[in-house]
Scaffold this active site. Structure first.
Site, PDB file in Angstrom:
ATOM      1  N   CYS A 194     -40.398  15.850  43.893  1.00  0.00           N
ATOM      2  CA  CYS A 194     -41.275  14.703  43.727  1.00  0.00           C
ATOM      3  C   CYS A 194     -41.948  14.286  45.030  1.00  0.00           C
ATOM      4  CB  CYS A 194     -40.510  13.534  43.118  1.00  0.00           C
ATOM      5  SG  CYS A 194     -39.223  12.834  44.149  1.00  0.00           S
ATOM      6  N   GLU A 223     -48.466  12.028  40.974  1.00  0.00           N
ATOM      7  CA  GLU A 223     -48.351  13.378  40.425  1.00  0.00           C
ATOM      8  C   GLU A 223     -47.443  13.440  39.201  1.00  0.00           C
ATOM      9  OE1 GLU A 223     -47.174  14.617  44.380  1.00  0.00           O
ATOM     10  OE2 GLU A 223     -45.265  15.264  43.572  1.00  0.00           O
TER      11      GLU A 223
HETATM   12  N1  SAH Z   1     -36.315   7.603  42.111  1.00  0.00           N
HETATM   13  C1  SAH Z   1     -35.684   8.249  41.038  1.00  0.00           C
HETATM   14  C2  SAH Z   1     -36.582   9.216  40.293  1.00  0.00           C
HETATM   15  C3  SAH Z   1     -37.513  10.024  41.109  1.00  0.00           C
HETATM   16  S1  SAH Z   1     -36.785  11.201  42.191  1.00  0.00           S
HETATM   17  C4  SAH Z   1     -34.439   8.941  41.495  1.00  0.00           C
HETATM   18  O1  SAH Z   1     -34.210   9.007  42.700  1.00  0.00           O
HETATM   19  O2  SAH Z   1     -33.690   9.372  40.632  1.00  0.00           O
HETATM   20  C5  SAH Z   1     -36.396  12.498  41.050  1.00  0.00           C
HETATM   21  C6  SAH Z   1     -35.314  13.431  41.519  1.00  0.00           C
HETATM   22  O3  SAH Z   1     -35.825  14.340  42.507  1.00  0.00           O
HETATM   23  C7  SAH Z   1     -34.141  12.715  42.152  1.00  0.00           C
HETATM   24  O4  SAH Z   1     -32.933  13.229  41.662  1.00  0.00           O
HETATM   25  C8  SAH Z   1     -34.354  13.037  43.609  1.00  0.00           C
HETATM   26  O5  SAH Z   1     -33.185  12.879  44.320  1.00  0.00           O
HETATM   27  C9  SAH Z   1     -34.860  14.440  43.528  1.00  0.00           C
HETATM   28  N2  SAH Z   1     -35.462  14.935  44.772  1.00  0.00           N
HETATM   29  C10 SAH Z   1     -36.150  14.250  45.684  1.00  0.00           C
HETATM   30  N3  SAH Z   1     -36.527  15.048  46.703  1.00  0.00           N
HETATM   31  C11 SAH Z   1     -36.056  16.280  46.411  1.00  0.00           C
HETATM   32  C12 SAH Z   1     -36.102  17.530  47.068  1.00  0.00           C
HETATM   33  N4  SAH Z   1     -36.729  17.674  48.216  1.00  0.00           N
HETATM   34  N5  SAH Z   1     -35.495  18.592  46.480  1.00  0.00           N
HETATM   35  C13 SAH Z   1     -34.881  18.452  45.277  1.00  0.00           C
HETATM   36  N6  SAH Z   1     -34.811  17.296  44.605  1.00  0.00           N
HETATM   37  C14 SAH Z   1     -35.381  16.213  45.173  1.00  0.00           C
HETATM   38 FE1  SF4 Z   2     -37.354   7.101  45.841  1.00  0.00          FE
HETATM   39 FE2  SF4 Z   2     -35.036   8.178  46.588  1.00  0.00          FE
HETATM   40 FE3  SF4 Z   2     -35.998   8.685  44.114  1.00  0.00          FE
HETATM   41 FE4  SF4 Z   2     -37.200   9.712  46.319  1.00  0.00          FE
HETATM   42  S1  SF4 Z   2     -35.150  10.183  45.564  1.00  0.00           S
HETATM   43  S2  SF4 Z   2     -38.220   8.759  44.576  1.00  0.00           S
HETATM   44  S3  SF4 Z   2     -36.934   8.042  47.823  1.00  0.00           S
HETATM   45  S4  SF4 Z   2     -35.344   6.703  44.977  1.00  0.00           S
END
Ligand code: SAH
Ligand code: SF4
Length: 407
Positions: free
Chosen positions: A392, A91
């Site tokens: 995400c 996505e």
């Molecule tokens: N893996 C990388 C990039 C993808 S996640 C990382 O962790 O930075 C992108 C962002 O979305 C990250 O800051 C992650 O912690 C956040 N994220 C994941 N699930 C989330 C949720 N349920 N609510 C808000 N932010 C979330």
């Molecule tokens: Fe992966 Fe953690 Fe980033 Fe989610 S927040 S995409 S599990 S590294």
């Protein structure tokens, strides 16, 4: 499997064209078709000799992502679910005019792109890792998320110019004929929500994306080589033409790769998903912290700072009862000051099946005030896209589960 044409750098193509005894200006013509005209078919490249098109067809694939589902929130965030050649789903999220995020002028569109199918890092709060990791995306699959949205937007502009509103009829599988875009607001184009910028840069259709955040599904730095190639393709003057500083990589904290990124020549921006300013908090929600605890992470960030002299962004999701206590603002403030980082506070987006909750608004505001009292540049995202599963991995997870007949 053939290499995809949009995974090739200009230099690689020039080498290939030289081997074919083709003049170098043909590479420029090809690049224009790919990144300016954004065509999806070799035969559309009418100024390339037919024999060259045949060679290209035999040597390279020209892959495009198939849009299988689109959701548009009331506040105009648009979410795109794509199917890849191997039927994996990924996505991208288009966030128009969100000045609070990175402090840029508001006539811009930020696209959040994915870098992996699933994620191996298993942060406890995140939907992307729930079904594990499947594979790394190839460079062109990252680049195509931008191209696909821009192509889609150019189509909308045509629709807009006809002054009409048409429903998208997307199906997950044309053969099954299953229509999934059924909720109100889903799958319906909202012309007023998309305001593409002036064409500029010789684009025949409107340019839409002027900021890319690598914050979709997956841990970008775990797919380092493909990621870097994709960022270079997006940044190149002959490619996506998006400024390096306007491409932001977000990582959960892969210290060795942060150092590697610091040594690259381009000025790509860095965001770190901190979510906790102590090992106790990070250990609880982010398994990556056991591998690279804060001491190691901050040492890598010191190195990044020293090499770059650029500010870092800390992403900090506020999760009720986990990291939202005002006492957490002290170590967070200290870290931010030491690393010259600014802090984005993001109220948690609840994920079905996970026990975590978003704090009350007043708690978030109090946290923000305590950060600002320490003179740390801090923003609080007054969430866009909450109602379309914008965090995400959520739309993909939901769709995968629907397809599998799971709840
Ligand atoms: N893996 C990388 C990039 C993808 S996640 C990382 O962790 O930075 C992108 C962002 O979305 C990250 O800051 C992650 O912690 C956040 N994220 C994941 N699930 C989330 C949720 N349920 N609510 C808000 N932010 C979330
Ligand atoms: Fe992966 Fe953690 Fe980033 Fe989610 S927040 S995409 S599990 S590294």
């Amino acid at each position: 499997m053939l290499n995809d044409i949009k995974s090739q750098t200009r230099e690689e193509l020039e080498g290939q064209f030289a081997a074919w005894e083709q003049p170098v200006y043909r590479v420029k013509q090809l690049m224009d078709w790919l990144y300016v005209q954004r065509v999806t078919d070799w035969d559309a490249m009418t100024n390339l000799p037919k024999i060259l098109r045949e060679k290209l067809r035999q040597e390279f694939s020209l892959g495009v992502l198939e849009l299988v589902r689109k959701q548009g929130a009331l506040d105009t965030t648009q979410k795109f679910l794509w199917r890849l050649a191997d039927h994996s789903l990924i996505e991208s999220v288009l966030i128009p005019a969100n000045p609070s995020l990175y402090g840029e002028p508001s006539d811009r569109h930020t696209l959040c792109v994915s870098t992996q199918v699933g994620c191996a890092y298993g942060c406890k709060f995140c939907a992307s890792g729930l079904d594990g990791w499947k594979r790394n995306l190839l460079p062109h699959e990252i680049v195509e998320q931008v191209m696909g949205v821009e192509r889609w937007s150019a189509e909308q502009a045509k629709v807009e110019s006809l002054n009409s509103e048409v429903p998208l009829t997307l199906s997950l599988s044309p053969s099954e004929g299953e229509r999934v875009a059924e909720r109100p607001g889903e799958g319906t184009i909202q012309p007023s929500t998309l305001r593409p910028r002036n064409p500029g840069n010789g684009f025949p259709g409107p340019r839409l994306v002027d900021n890319v955040v690598i914050m979709g599904m997956g841990e970008p730095l775990a797919n380092y080589d493909h990621l870097l190639k994709a960022m270079r393709l997006l940044n190149a003057s002959w490619g996506g033409r998006i400024g390096a500083r306007k491409i932001t990589v977000s990582t959960s904290g892969l210290a060795p790769q942060i150092r590697k990124l610091a040594d690259e020549p381009e000025q790509f921006s860095l965001a770190v998903s901190l979510h906790g300013a102590t090992d106790a908090v990070r250990d609880r929600i982010m398994p990556v912290n056991r591998k690279f605890p804060l001491k190691e992470l901050t040492a890598a960030l010191d190195y990044y700072q020293a090499r770059r002299g650029r500010f870092i962004t800390f992403e900090y999701i506020l999760i009720a009862g986990v990291n939202d206590g005002v006492e957490q603002t002290k170590p967070l403030g200290a870290l931010a000051k030491r690393l010259n980082a600014k802090v984005n506070l993001i109220p948690y987006n609840t994920v079905e099946g996970l026990p975590w909750a978003r704090p009350e608004e007043s708690v978030c505001e109090k946290f923000l005030a305590a950060m600002r009292a320490q003179k740390v540049v801090t923003t609080l995202r007054r969430e866009k896209g909450h109602d379309i599963d914008a965090a995400c991995g959520q739309l993909r997870l939901k769709t995968e589960r629907e397809l599998a007949g799971r709840p």
